[in-house]
Write a protein that holds these residues in place. Structure first.
Motif, mmCIF file in Angstrom:
data_model
loop_
_atom_site.group_PDB
_atom_site.id
_atom_site.type_symbol
_atom_site.label_atom_id
_atom_site.label_comp_id
_atom_site.label_asym_id
_atom_site.label_seq_id
_atom_site.Cartn_x
_atom_site.Cartn_y
_atom_site.Cartn_z
ATOM 1 N N ASP A 143 17.740 -9.589 13.496
ATOM 2 C CA ASP A 143 18.436 -10.785 13.106
ATOM 3 C C ASP A 143 17.938 -11.595 14.370
ATOM 4 N N GLU A 145 19.429 -13.889 16.115
ATOM 5 C CA GLU A 145 20.557 -14.095 16.991
ATOM 6 C C GLU A 145 20.952 -12.599 17.579
ATOM 7 N N TRP A 274 15.712 -7.932 17.669
ATOM 8 C CA TRP A 274 14.942 -8.635 16.955
ATOM 9 C C TRP A 274 13.613 -8.680 17.911
ATOM 10 N N ASN A 295 18.963 -5.341 7.244
ATOM 11 C CA ASN A 295 18.639 -6.581 6.386
ATOM 12 C C ASN A 295 17.273 -6.942 6.776
ATOM 13 N N PHE A 298 15.733 -11.696 7.244
ATOM 14 C CA PHE A 298 15.410 -12.434 8.327
ATOM 15 C C PHE A 298 13.617 -12.515 8.824
#
Length: 313
Positions: A143, A145, A274, A295, A298
């Motif tokens: 991600d 972030e 990330w 996930n 992204f």
């Protein structure tokens, strides 16, 4: 030529039909290639287990008779074959013995990272980045972030007071890394270990990755306030001590949800964030990326004009 169905999920987990084996299966199977010994990757009851020597030792400790009927262990960079698939274990840097799985088949290099981290860790083998045609990467923290903070800056938070600390951590990997970090950056602290963490830590020592100084839990010591003690406990024990008085409650994790209602936030993760995932991709130079364990959306969006990304699960 890359085969799109080289790996696919079924009821038992991630299967390689060309090799007749599963990668970190969810249920017992005939042939299991295990990346590391955490419970969500190393299920009990497999007939034949292919893994590194430390992974076998930890699985046998934790799973006893259900660890697997037969273990076939290999050193890092020592290739072996399952059917026509050539397999080589590459250090993943996640915990002791953790391996990426390089699979070579019909001239194509498929690299399954398993769980990995690129941060320094004195308690396990350093991760290596290898060239891949297909990179099958974990996406636990994929991600934009998410950026794991500087580890020395995090662990030195424990130096801000002399309060005794109840430190929650996973027994395998995280606890040993914390012992090492506290020894290095918090020399005024004394580490006490929960009894369930001691046997795993002994395996780390047996494989020449001693984490440093620690003592078995001493209830009398822990009752002495302001002694600079750090008592490392597994998650369930940490939850049981939610009313503990006279100590700082801290849980070491990269997950924000595990920092809620604690006295101090301690963001120390054993997964790639990330930027580390992007760094791995840049150096591995894959033609395709397949994602799992998290996930992948992204990553798919980020690379949509650069590389094809297939989300396996």
């Amino acid at each position: 030529m890359i085969e799109n169905d080289f790996l696919c999920f079924n009821d038992n987990g991630l299967y390689c039909s060309a090799g007749g084996f599963y990668l970190d299966p969810a249920k017992p199977v005939k042939q299991a290639v295990i990346s590391h010994a955490h419970g969500d990757h190393a299920c009990p009851g497999n007939e034949a287990v292919y893994c590194t020597l430390p992974t076998a030792a930890i699985m046998k400790l934790r799973l006893k008779k259900n660890a697997g009927r037969e273990f076939r262990t290999f050193n890092f960079h020592e290739p072996f074959f399952l059917n026509q698939v050539k397999i080589t274990f590459i250090p993943a840097g996640h915990i002791l013995g953790s391996a990426q799985v390089l699979m070579e088949y019909r001239g194509v290099r498929y690299v399954y990272t398993g769980d990995f981290k690129l941060q320094e860790d004195a308690t396990c083998e350093t991760a290596e980045i290898v060239k891949a045609d297909v990179l099958i990467t974990e996406t636990t923290f994929a991600d934009p972030e998410v950026k794991h903070p500087d580890v020395p800056a995090e662990i030195t938070k424990l130096n801000t007071s002399r309060h005794n600390v109840l430190l929650g951590a996973y027994s395998l990997g995280k606890s040993q890394r914390l012992i090492s970090l506290i020894n290095q950056y918090c020399p005024g602290r004394t580490v006490l270990l929960h009894h369930s963490i001691l046997p795993i830590t002994k395996i780390y020592e047996d494989f020449s990755y001693p984490p440093g100084k620690y003592e078995p839990y001493n209830r009398k010591l822990m009752k002495s306030l302001e002694q600079g003690l750090v008592y490392i406990v597994p998650p369930l024990t940490f939850e049981c001590y939610y009313r503990a008085k006279g100590v700082l409650r801290v849980f070491a994790s990269g997950w924000k949800r595990l920092q809620v209602q604690n006295d101090l936030e301690l963001y120390i993760s054993d997964h790639a964030d990330w930027q580390d995932i992007l760094n791995y991709i840049e150096k591995a130079q894959p033609s395709e990326i397949w994602t799992l364990h998290g996930n992948g959306e992204f990553l798919k969006e980020h690379l949509k004009n650069t590389l094809p990304v297939k989300i396996l699960t």
